[in-house]
Design a protein around this motif. Structure first.
Motif, PDB file in Angstrom:
ATOM      1  N   GLU A  20     -15.085  11.946 -56.168  1.00  0.00           N
ATOM      2  CA  GLU A  20     -13.651  12.004 -55.863  1.00  0.00           C
ATOM      3  C   GLU A  20     -12.773  11.290 -56.884  1.00  0.00           C
ATOM      4  OE1 GLU A  20     -13.865   8.381 -52.622  1.00  0.00           O
ATOM      5  OE2 GLU A  20     -13.304  10.375 -51.972  1.00  0.00           O
ATOM      6  N   LYS A  59     -11.036  14.360 -48.711  1.00  0.00           N
ATOM      7  CA  LYS A  59     -12.445  14.748 -48.704  1.00  0.00           C
ATOM      8  C   LYS A  59     -12.699  15.433 -47.370  1.00  0.00           C
ATOM      9  CE  LYS A  59     -16.915  13.121 -50.008  1.00  0.00           C
ATOM     10  NZ  LYS A  59     -17.666  12.074 -50.642  1.00  0.00           N
ATOM     11  N   TYR A  65     -13.306  19.464 -50.819  1.00  0.00           N
ATOM     12  CA  TYR A  65     -12.023  18.756 -50.741  1.00  0.00           C
ATOM     13  C   TYR A  65     -10.932  19.699 -50.260  1.00  0.00           C
ATOM     14  CZ  TYR A  65     -14.340  15.202 -53.501  1.00  0.00           C
ATOM     15  OH  TYR A  65     -15.213  14.244 -53.924  1.00  0.00           O
TER      16      TYR A  65
END
Length: 142
Positions: free
Chosen positions: A25, A74, A96
């Motif tokens: 991420e 997420k 995501y």
């Protein structure tokens, strides 16, 4: 005795994108920052409680101006956060979710989509029709 029900209609006036990638991420956020000229900042984890006494914790990044908000969420619950699950299980194939609420015209829809698709770590990106989602209430928070 008569009972009364309260019906609440939420306004889903944001753009929702689903993104598939194998990147972590923080690396994805960095790529998005570079591609769009924004500054996504890691926020405190969100705890989402469901009606069936299930709770998940998700990670997210946020870029906010006076009239625009860009969130990178997420979709899968954090590993050490108890039970695993998805924010939107019907979109489990996306790693995501991107929520864009743009009342100020900061984000050009076509330009934003093209810039996100050009990111090398993005494997797949799609626009999602919010009205067709069964679990769209999971996206109401703050």
């Amino acid at each position: 005795m008569k009972s009364k029900k309260l019906h609440i209609e939420y306004n889903y006036d944001f753009t929702l994108l689903g993104l598939a990638t194998s990147a972590r991420e923080y690396k994805l956020a960095w790529h998005i920052n570079s591609a769009l000229g924004v500054r996504l900042v890691k926020q405190q984890e969100l705890s989402v409680e469901f009606l069936n006494d299930r709770e998940i914790t998700i990670s997210h990044f946020l870029f906010k101006t006076e009239y625009s908000t860009f969130r990178l969420l997420k979709n899968k619950s954090l590993a050490g956060a108890g039970k695993s699950g998805f924010l939107l299980a019907e979109l489990a194939h996306f790693d995501y979710l991107i929520m864009i609420n743009d009342d100020g015209g900061f984000f050009d829809p076509d330009g934003t989509l093209a810039a996100l698709k050009s990111i090398p770590v993005v494997e797949y990106l799609a626009s999602i029709n919010i009205n067709k989602l069964k679990e769209k209430e999971n996206l109401i928070f703050e």
